[in-house]
Design an enzyme around this catalytic site. Structure first.
Site, PDB file in Angstrom:
ATOM      1  N   GLU A  71     -19.544 -12.629 -13.092  1.00  0.00           N
ATOM      2  CA  GLU A  71     -20.798 -12.526 -13.824  1.00  0.00           C
ATOM      3  C   GLU A  71     -21.122 -13.907 -14.367  1.00  0.00           C
ATOM      4  O   GLU A  71     -20.247 -14.748 -14.493  1.00  0.00           O
ATOM      5  CB  GLU A  71     -20.641 -11.539 -14.987  1.00  0.00           C
ATOM      6  CG  GLU A  71     -20.051 -12.137 -16.271  1.00  0.00           C
ATOM      7  CD  GLU A  71     -18.612 -12.627 -16.141  1.00  0.00           C
ATOM      8  OE1 GLU A  71     -17.877 -12.128 -15.268  1.00  0.00           O
ATOM      9  OE2 GLU A  71     -18.232 -13.545 -16.908  1.00  0.00           O
ATOM     10  N   SER A  84     -18.322 -28.652 -25.136  1.00  0.00           N
ATOM     11  CA  SER A  84     -17.952 -27.749 -24.046  1.00  0.00           C
ATOM     12  C   SER A  84     -18.708 -27.998 -22.746  1.00  0.00           C
ATOM     13  O   SER A  84     -18.236 -27.639 -21.673  1.00  0.00           O
ATOM     14  CB  SER A  84     -18.134 -26.299 -24.489  1.00  0.00           C
ATOM     15  OG  SER A  84     -19.444 -26.088 -24.973  1.00  0.00           O
ATOM     16  N   LYS A  93     -15.777 -24.409 -17.976  1.00  0.00           N
ATOM     17  CA  LYS A  93     -15.589 -23.170 -17.228  1.00  0.00           C
ATOM     18  C   LYS A  93     -14.794 -23.372 -15.937  1.00  0.00           C
ATOM     19  O   LYS A  93     -14.142 -22.452 -15.453  1.00  0.00           O
ATOM     20  CB  LYS A  93     -16.948 -22.541 -16.927  1.00  0.00           C
ATOM     21  CG  LYS A  93     -17.649 -22.088 -18.199  1.00  0.00           C
ATOM     22  CD  LYS A  93     -18.301 -20.752 -18.031  1.00  0.00           C
ATOM     23  CE  LYS A  93     -18.756 -20.178 -19.360  1.00  0.00           C
ATOM     24  NZ  LYS A  93     -19.860 -20.948 -19.972  1.00  0.00           N
TER      25      LYS A  93
HETATM   26  C1  PLP Z   1     -20.345 -20.509 -21.280  1.00  0.00           C
HETATM   27  C2  PLP Z   1     -20.420 -21.646 -22.196  1.00  0.00           C
HETATM   28  C3  PLP Z   1     -20.023 -21.521 -23.542  1.00  0.00           C
HETATM   29  C4  PLP Z   1     -19.587 -20.221 -24.162  1.00  0.00           C
HETATM   30  O1  PLP Z   1     -18.512 -19.592 -23.577  1.00  0.00           O
HETATM   31  P1  PLP Z   1     -17.078 -19.524 -24.245  1.00  0.00           P
HETATM   32  O2  PLP Z   1     -16.318 -18.574 -23.403  1.00  0.00           O
HETATM   33  O3  PLP Z   1     -17.256 -19.052 -25.648  1.00  0.00           O
HETATM   34  O4  PLP Z   1     -16.528 -20.890 -24.216  1.00  0.00           O
HETATM   35  C5  PLP Z   1     -20.060 -22.652 -24.323  1.00  0.00           C
HETATM   36  N1  PLP Z   1     -20.472 -23.837 -23.843  1.00  0.00           N
HETATM   37  C6  PLP Z   1     -20.871 -23.991 -22.564  1.00  0.00           C
HETATM   38  C7  PLP Z   1     -21.323 -25.334 -22.094  1.00  0.00           C
HETATM   39  C8  PLP Z   1     -20.850 -22.905 -21.700  1.00  0.00           C
HETATM   40  O5  PLP Z   1     -21.253 -23.065 -20.434  1.00  0.00           O
END
Ligand code: PLP
Length: 401
Positions: free
Chosen positions: A127, A390, A105
């Site tokens: 948000e 992610s 993010k």
């Molecule tokens: C917010 C988040 C997601 C999901 O958000 P996307 O916009 O679909 O990437 C996935 N993994 C983590 C670790 C997150 O913090």
């Protein structure tokens, strides 16, 4: 602004496909700008400003330098040997969990806040669901000296208490949203309302959703993930992967990885949705269970009831717990370029535990959905695979996952 510019700095260029730059707010029939007229003109201004500023070499250099020195990019592409052996495929993990603040993010937060700063904005609002986007935003605001307000559903505030404290510690004001289901959807509604009422603020959307130009901007800033991964796999393996996999909340980490490979037809692409209990009313698997409607400023799939009214999503992962989805993923589903699977809470928890023990890497419960899908689809295939990790799972340790 040659590509070399970025490769020379040891970080992979943030250069989107021509298609992405020409993008005018629609993916097939999806996307668009379904907002009140006052907001529409503001977003048009933002879109024009973004197109202009991202062409400037100074801006690109500043963005890349922050990614490098503050975030720690490029994130590594790690061959998970034990997981590979367990699954029967050669699996690389793209380590977005190693980024400063613990997820992908931050890439988008830095990009958008730089844009806002160049526009002369003094207050950033955002948000957050899992709290990851809020922490990333609060972090970048502290670092660039901007005021920061974070809208968060009251339920999420409870289940992500540590991230709330982190945001406050960084100087952000966290505002509890007590409407609706008190989760991410309601936080987006309240942040949008505040944005319309406070024209001097800048609304930093954290995923690949919302009205144009947000998907364009978020996709652009996150494309660094796939651009790096592509170069890294070519260096390590001398060829493209057979398959790539990412989880989807709104779709930003997934599009970040996918965009570099969309035109490589030999690469199969899979998305893992938050399946919850995998029933129509207990799920966050929007592309599997939803219908296209106008929702929060954009036309895309959404989880709805029998009357077409948006319903609350349900997933163990706060970051996936959102009834909407990116318009580009809607398009990629319809055109069958990407296959989207629903992964249940239970499968994600198993993958969470398994990766921790096999590799010494505790994934975010969101990312665990992508790991679980890899375990299922890649079983004994011997394929070369990239899974986007992610984020990291420290935030999930307090719950009994
Ligand atoms: C917010 C988040 C997601 C999901 O958000 P996307 O916009 O679909 O990437 C996935 N993994 C983590 C670790 C997150 O913090």
């Amino acid at each position: 602004m040659g590509n070399n510019h970025f490769e020379n700095q040891g970080i992979i260029k943030v250069s989107p496909l021509a298609e992405m730059l020409n993008y005018q707010g629609h993916y097939g029939e999806y996307g668009g700008t379904y907002v009140p007229p006052s907001l529409e003109s503001k977003l048009k201004e933002l879109s024009d400003f973004f197109d202009k500023i991202t062409k400037s070499v100074d801006f690109q250099e500043e963005f890349v330098e922050i990614l490098k020195d503050f975030v720690g990019r490029p994130s590594s592409l790690y061959l998970a040997k034990n997981l590979s052996k367990y699954v029967g495929a050669k699996i690389y993990l793209k380590r977005e969990d190693l980024n400063h603040t613990g997820s992908h993010k931050i890439n988008n937060a830095i990009g958008q806040i730089l844009v806002a700063q160049k526009m002369g904005v003094k207050e950033i609002i955002a948000e957050t669901g899992a709290g990851q986007h809020g922490v990333a935003t609060a972090t970048v605001c502290a670092f660039l000296g901007l005021k920061c307000k974070i809208f968060m559903g009251a339920v999420d505030i409870k289940r992500q208490a540590l991230n709330v404290r982190r945001m406050q510690n960084l100087g952000a004001e966290v505002i509890a949203c007590i409407s609706g289901n008190q989760t991410l959807k309601d936080a987006v509604d309240e942040a949008l309302k505040y944005y319309i009422e406070n024209p001097k603020s800048y609304y930093l959307l954290g995923s690949h959703v919302g009205p144009h130009p947000y998907p364009k901007m978020v996709g652009y800033f996150q494309s660094v993930i796939g651009n790096e991964a592509k170069q890294q796999i070519l260096q390590k393996e001398g060829r493209l992967p057979d398959s790539i996999i990412a989880c989807l909340g709104g779709g930003s980490n997934a599009i970040g990885l996918f965009s570099a490979f969309l035109e490589d037809k030999e690469v199969k692409i899979y998305g893992a949705e938050g399946g919850g209990e995998d029933t129509p009313h207990n799920t966050a698997a929007t592309l599997n269970y939803g219908k296209p409607i106008v929702f929060q400023g954009s036309y895309s799939y959404c989880l709805v009831d029998d009357n077409g009214i948006p319903i609350a999503s349900k997933s163990i992962a706060a970051g996936l717990d959102y009834p909407g989805i990116s318009p580009q993923h809607a398009y990629l589903k319809d055109t069958k370029r990407v296959e989207y699977h629903s992964v249940t809470d239970k499968e994600a928890i198993e993958a969470y535990k398994l990766l921790s023990r096999l590799e010494g890497i505790t994934p975010a419960i969101e990312s665990s959905h992508a790991i679980a899908l890899a375990m299922k689809l890649m079983k004994d295939t011997n394929q070369l695979v990239i899974v986007n990790l992610s984020g990291r799972g420290d935030k999930d340790l307090e719950r009994d996952v």
